[in-house]
Design an enzyme around this catalytic site. Structure first.
Site: not given
Length: 399
Positions: A204, A234, A280, A289, A335
């Site tokens: 993105s 993504h 990742h 995160r 995620d």
């Protein structure tokens, strides 16, 4: 590198953040724990306000609470969405994916682009950043209204909720979605802050930069970025993680043992599928995160059954992926956790999660677009080669 998705190839400037394979993302040099300490919060010892991170990304400086409050008011003053934007969304079937409806709304906002107007009138390159700044702040400010409209249209019979002008950016977004629990407001502040930026090479961010390099205005650039974010490899991954975790719970029950979970994970991998939320493209350690979301869950929802399953997966999956030997990074990414937190506070519609990601990512992509124009960065145009060229090159090297 040519055949491997350009992994590890240095090829672009991205001022706002830098990703270290071991320690994770740094926003203008600050790690996520450091941001949580120094950026202003809405409540004492609370999560950082996204407006504070926007200030940091744009200026490179940590703002005061007064500066963040002023920026909140500035964004609020820009947040009115024209009626034709909602009409454009309404032209789509209500069954269209939330990201399709969201991107349509962003494209409709483009009608008001200050950059396009200024460019058409004629202006020096040294001034390009100014209308880009106006567009990016307008875009960032209006996205919560567009995104919440999409949510209410699809999942709540189209009953929109008006903005509350007393709330900060993330809290107002949560309110317009229909969630006013103070803990959910804090979660939204954390979620938007940590998803804003992840250096420039992800799909993105790179897409926004690439399209922007053609001097397409920020609306066109960000809409393109959203279409990249919508891909399963993504931003759509956060949707897939929660659905997978729920399927584990449905098949095994909430009291699954560690051994049973190991068996389930092996069964998943041997069937040719992946464990979503793990691995990742750059990171080689647990995503910070993920870690800060885990800390949030331990503080606010330690007894949640899905969170407890996520915790067991954290124990079980990395050793299995390491044993498998095919994965460079067996650790959880962002995620692996976000869906469980949102689900706990009532935002259960996993199909919508990528829209939340998109609202957040506008802050990082928009900040960098402004710097792209301020620095006068040129049109991006890398060189490509054919398979025959590669074969001949390899033969020459081997000779």
């Amino acid at each position: 590198m040519v055949l491997g998705g350009m992994r590890g190839m240095t090829g672009m400037l991205w001022e706002t953040s830098l990703l270290d394979p071991e320690e994770g993302i740094r926003f203008r040099g600050l790690s996520i724990p450091e941001c949580q300490k120094v950026l202003p919060a809405a409540v004492k010892d609370g999560e950082p306000l996204p407006e504070g991170l926007l200030w940091l990304l744009l200026t490179g400086k940590v703002p005061t609470k007064e500066q963040v409050d002023a920026l909140s008011k500035e964004l609020l003053s820009r947040s009115t969405v024209p009626g034709y934007v909602y009409k454009a969304i309404d032209a789509l079937p209500v069954t269209a994916h939330p990201m399709t409806q969201f991107t349509t709304g962003v494209m409709a906002l483009q009608v008001d682009s200050e950059f396009q107007k200024a460019y058409n009138k004629g202006m020096p390159k040294t001034k390009f950043w100014e209308p880009t700044y106006e567009d990016c702040l307008n875009l960032i400010s209006r996205l919560p209204q567009v995104a919440s409209y999409v949510y209410r249209r699809i999942f709540k019979d189209g009953k929109a909720i008006a903005a509350d002008n007393t709330l900060d950016y993330a809290a107002n977004f949560s309110h317009m979605l229909g969630f006013d629990d103070p803990k959910m407001l804090e979660l939204m502040r954390l979620y938007i802050t940590i998803h804003t930026d992840h250096e420039g090479g992800n799909v993105s961010a790179h897409t926004g930069h690439l399209v922007g390099s053609a001097l397409s205005d920020p609306y066109l650039s960000f809409a393109a970025a959203l279409n990249g974010l919508a891909g399963p490899l993504h931003g759509l991954a956060n949707q897939e993680v929660l659905l997978w975790i729920k399927s584990v719970m449905e098949e095994t029950g909430s009291n699954i043992t560690t051994d049973q979970l190991k068996e389930y994970v092996w069964k998943t991998l041997k069937s040719g599928k992946v464990v979503p939320g793990y691995g990742h493209g750059v990171l080689r350690n647990t995503d910070p995160r993920y870690s800060c979301q885990r800390e949030f869950a331990l503080k606010y929802l330690p007894e949640d059954p899905l969170f407890q399953l996520v915790s067991k997966l954290y124990e079980v999956v990395p050793p299995i992926l390491t044993e498998l030997g095919k994965v460079k990074n067996p650790w959880p990414n962002v995620d692996a956790h976000s869906g469980v937190l949102l689900n706990h506070f009532g935002l259960t519609e996993a199909r919508y999660y990528t829209v939340l990601f998109g609202v957040s990512r506008s802050i990082g992509i928009g900040s960098q677009l402004i710097w792209d124009r301020a620095l006068g960065l040129p049109l991006e145009r890398p060189k490509s080669v054919t398979m025959e060229w590669l074969e001949n090159h390899c033969k020459k090297v081997a000779a």
